[in-house]
Structures are given as structure tokens and as C-alpha cells.
Write an enzyme that holds these catalytic residues in place. Structure first.
Site, PDB file in Angstrom:
ATOM      1  N   ASN A   1       0.787  -1.364   0.247  1.00 19.68           N
ATOM      2  CA  ASN A   1       0.182  -0.066   0.216  1.00 19.68           C
ATOM      3  C   ASN A   1       0.739   1.218  -0.100  1.00 19.68           C
ATOM      4  OD1 ASN A   1      -2.167  -1.290  -0.231  1.00 19.68           O
ATOM      5  ND2 ASN A   1      -3.115  -0.947   1.834  1.00 19.68           N
TER       6      ASN A   1
ATOM      7  N   CYS B   1      -8.428   2.434   2.914  1.00 20.05           N
ATOM      8  CA  CYS B   1      -7.155   1.553   3.169  1.00 20.05           C
ATOM      9  C   CYS B   1      -6.091   2.658   2.882  1.00 20.05           C
ATOM     10  CB  CYS B   1      -7.135   0.546   2.158  1.00 20.05           C
ATOM     11  SG  CYS B   1      -8.184  -0.818   2.505  1.00 20.05           S
TER      12      CYS B   1
END
Ligand code: UDX
Length: 446
Positions: free
Chosen positions: A219, A271
Site C-alpha cells: 500500500n 485503506c
């Protein structure tokens, strides 16, 4: 004998995982502490918009006509503990209020409730995104609380699914990563994932810490890629370049790749933003904060995009928002989702509204969630209605249907023909031909 699986937490991740595991042939029992959510799922409906998930659920939820009946839902922890050979923990780990760190209370409470009920051999598998070190801590907790002692193991199996592609990403993931500490965990997880692995999905076995870090690193990398191209957009604006062309050109280099190089108002969602912040916070605790100071810059480039959009809109409105009407196309953090968590689109709409303009929003799927979060914005039933009387039109989430709008038709109802593309996906030529002043981020004004 086929393994019996349970899924604890039926949000995005859990609901999709439960349905996908039933599709793979397992008997699955899903648990949530929210009885309303369980009722919805029992009826074969999904509490959010996710393409294909409704159909997948309906195919397997017990009691639905024609279903396999392999998937059931409950609110009883006793039932879950008695049923499962493998327990997937899929609860969320939001950002802590007023801090960068992530809130582990849902994960902790799931483990603390489940473990004391485990009287037979079982594997507890964490899928939630957690700070590195959590798996080791939770393994100790399970060992301390589970009556079955050593016969209960823990593994970490991070999830990489994207909203909008959740079903596809779960049934055919591009990799499966498992963090284990000896025992039978790897063997059990190979059995769970035998189908995708047989179809060619790489299966990466690591220790706990590495498995947790894989998710943080992935991420962080994706966020960095987006902020990189957005930084290039800033330079393009200053120099008169075109960031869309630039992204296309550098993307031809295989080492760089074309994906995640779409410049615009930046990343949001449940997220990426909170994950990079939690990662920085955890690195700080570990004394490695210097390694991640660049993520602070990634975060601030990203947040700057939103303010920049507000400024471009102010300019388009002649320097002040008072008495101006602004149409906002898009409220969700990305298309094919109804999720408005940390949505750049809604954040920009809110800022403009707070600074005095009348903002009217339209989104194909996100209206209900947006209205709950920002009840003071106006909401229109169609894009055309949102644009009616507007002094500026903002394209902030790249839904396909916005690319298919007819600029000539919109031109007839707008007060001023000014459109700002915050996602760089509209065709400037089409809009300009219909008489619009077209502005985009990181592209020449022409
Ligand atoms: C992300 C990761 O992709 C996924 O692997 C992880 O499991 C969860 O977080 P998701 O939040 O569903 O998934 O969205 P994603 O498709 O990654 O997009 C995130 C945000 O970045 C969106 O707001 C999107 O609009 C933005 N984005 C994406 C850009 O601004 N430019 C791009 O080039 C790509």
C-alpha cells in the site's frame, strides 16, 4: 474431510471472503456483532455496493432458492468456535481518532472473545491490516486463552483486494501471502487455497513480521506511485506540460508500468490513507521512523491535491464562492463503489460548501452514504440536475457514465460553461467543442 471455515467480521473483506470460500466448495459460517448486517446477509443481500457480490452470495447462502446452502451467518461466538477448523479474522482496523496509529480494538476483542471458546484444534487466521508485531502478540494471547492449548495455531494472511474488484481479487488473487510460525498452519492454508494455487496463483510463505509488512509495503508503494505522478502534475502545471501524456510515455517503460499513474485529486478510501499513516506510526515505535519520512511527503502531496482543486474552482468562479453554484460529479473515493470513506471528491465538495458556494452532488451509487456523512450538501437525482444552474462543474470520481455525458446537453442547462476535470479522464476536445472552458489538473489550459 473438508475443512470448515468461519469468517469473523462481515464488512467488505469478510463478506467477500466468506462468499468466495463457499464458491471454492467449503462450508462457511460468517459472524458479525451487528445483527442488522447478519439479517441482510442471511437474505442474500450485501450491505454495500460491490459488483458481482450479490450474485455470489445468493448462490451460496442457506435458505435461498437454488443455492448450495454452504454459507450461513450467525451472531453466536459459541457456534463459530464449535463449527470452525479455520477462523478468518476480517474485522476492520480504522485510524485511531486524532492519531496516526491504527485502532486494534476490534481485532483484539475478536481474539479475546473467540480464543477462550476454542476447545478443539483450530487455526486462527488474521486477514485484517495490522501493525507489524501484532501477529506475534496475538499468538501469545491465543496460547494463553485457548483451552485447547498448542492445538490452536495462528497465521497471518494479508488481503490485497480492491473495492470494485473484490470478488475477482478474492477468487483469483495475484498472490497469496501467509505468515506462519511452524506447526500445521502452512499445510492447512495450502488446503484452503488449493484451487487458486492450482490455477497458478503464487503462494508466498513468510514469517509473521514479513507477512504483515508485505501489506504495509504494497500500500505504501501504490500511494507513492500516485503521489509521484501528482507531484509531476504540479510541475507540469508550472511548466506548461501535460501530465497525462507524461504518464503514458513513462508507463511504456516496463520497469515503471502504466498502472497507478493517473494524476488527479489523489487517493482516498478506507485503506491507502490510513494504512500509510499507521505504518509511519508503527515505524516510529520501532525506532525506524527515518525510513518512512518519505510517506509523510506522499501524504501531504496527496492532501494538497484536494486544496488545489478547491483553489482551481474558486478561480473558475471568478475569485470568490459566495453566491456561486458548483456541481460536483462523483462522491465516492473511486468508481464502481458506494464507499465515501476519506473520499477526495466529497472532501473537495465539503470544503467548497463550507467556503460559501452552493454545492450540488450527484453520484451513481454513493448518494446515500454521502448524504449521511455530509447532510448539508445538496444532492441531485441525475448529473443533468446537478449541473442545472451551475457556475462550475467538477468531475471528481471517474465513473464511466460521466465520460458518456453529452457536453452539449449539459451546456444548455449550466449557468457558466466551466468544467474542471479532477480525474483526467474526460475528453477535453469533446467538451471544448461544446463550448466549455475545460481545465484539468497538470494539463495545459489550451
Ligand atoms: C487499495 C489497494 O489497491 C488494495 O490492494 C488494498 O487491499 C486496499 O487498498 P482500494 O482502496 O480498493 O484498494 O482502491 P484503489 O483502487 O487502490 O484506489 C485507491 C485510491 O487511489 C482511489 O481514491 C483512486 O481514485 C486513487 N487512484 C488510484 C489515483 O488517484 N490514481 C491512480 O492512478 C490509481
Amino acid at each position: 474431510m473438508t475443512l470448515k471455515l468461519t469468517v469473523i467480521g462481515t464488512g467488505y473483506l469478510g463478506a467477500t471472503h466468506a462468499a468466495a470460500m463457499a464458491e471454492l466448495g467449503f462450508e462457511v459460517l460468517g459472524l458479525d456483532v451487528d445483527p442488522a448486517k447478519i439479517e441482510t446477509l442471511r437474505a442474500g443481500r450485501v450491505p454495500m455496493y460491490e459488483p458481482g457480490l450479490d450474485e455470489l452470495l445468493a448462490r451460496h447462502v442457506e435458505g435461498i432458492e437454488g443455492s448450495t446452502g454452504r454459507l450461513r451467518f450467525t451472531t453466536s461466538w459459541q457456534e463459530v468456535a464449535g463449527f470452525g477448523d479455520v477462523h478468518f479474522v476480517c474485522v476492520n482496523t480504522p485510524q485511531k481518532h486524532g492519531e496516526y496509529a491504527c485502532d486494534m480494538s476490534y481485532v483484539d476483542s475478536a481474539i479475546d472473545t473467540l480464543a477462550p471458546l476454542l476447545t478443539r484444534p483450530a487455526l486462527v487466521v488474521g486477514k485484517s491490516t495490522v501493525p507489524v508485531g501484532s501477529a506475534a502478540r496475538l499468538a501469545a494471547r491465543v496460547a494463553e486463552l485457548a483451552p485447547a492449548g498448542d492445538a490452536v495455531e495462528l497465521a497471518w494472511n494479508p488481503e490485497f483486494l480492491r473495492e470494485g474488484f473484490a470478488v475477482e481479487d478474492t477468487l483469483r488473487p495475484d498472490r497469496i501471502v501467509v505468515g506462519v510460525r511452524g506447526g500445521t498452519a502452512e499445510k492447512v492454508l495450502r488446503e484452503v487455497y488449493a484451487k487458486p494455487v492450482g490455477d497458478g496463483t503464487p503462494f508466498v510463505v513468510a514469517d509473521y513480521a514479513t507477512a504483515e509488512l508485505v501489506k504495509n509495503a504494497a500500500n505504501s508503494f501504490l500511494s507513492t506511485k500516485i503521489s509521484f505522478i501528482n507531484a509531476m502534475a504540479e510541475v507540469c502545471e508550472a511548466a506548461g506540460g501535460d501530465v497525462v501524456k507524461l504518464a503514458e510515455a513513462i508507463g511504456h517503460d516496463d520497469r515503471i508500468g502504466r498502472k497507478f499513474l493517473r494524476a488527479g485529486i489523489g487517493f482516498g478510501g478506507g485503506c491507502l490513507p490510513k494504512d500509510i499513516r499507521a505504518f509511519m506510526a508503527r515505524a516510529g515505535e520501532l525506532g525506524a521512523d527515518q525510513a518512512l519520512t518519505f510517506l509523510r511527503e506522499v501524504d501531504s502531496i496527496n492532501m494538497r491535491r484536494r486544496s488545489h482543486m478547491v483553489e482551481l474552482t474558486r478561480e473558475a468562479c471568478g475569485g470568490a464562492f459566495l453566491g456561486k453554484r458548483v456541481a460536483v460529479l462523483g462522491a465516492t473515493f473511486k468508481p464502481d463503489s458506494d464507499d465515501v470513506r476519506d473520499s477526495p471528491a466529497l472532501n473537495v465538495a465539503g470544503q467548497i460548501h463550507l467556503q460559501g458556494a452552493q454545492v450540488t452532488v450527484f453520484d451513481p451509487k454513493g448518494m446515500e452514504n454521502a448524504a449521511r456523512l455530509f447532510p448539508t450538501l445538496a444532492y441531485a437525482p441525475t448529473a443533468l440536475d446537478a449541473v442545472r444552474g451551475a457556475h462550475a462543474v467538477l468531475h471528481l470520481t471517474e465513473w464511466k457514465q460521466f465520460r458518456e455525458l453529452d457536453p452539449a446537453q449539459l451546456a444548455r442547462v449550466a449557468a457558466e460553461r466551466v468544467v474542471l476535470d479532477g480525474r483526467n479522464t474526460l475528453d477535453p476536445e469533446r467538451w471544448r467543442e461544446a463550448g466549455w472552458t475545460f481545465r484539468a489538473m497538470g494539463r495545459p489550459n489550451a
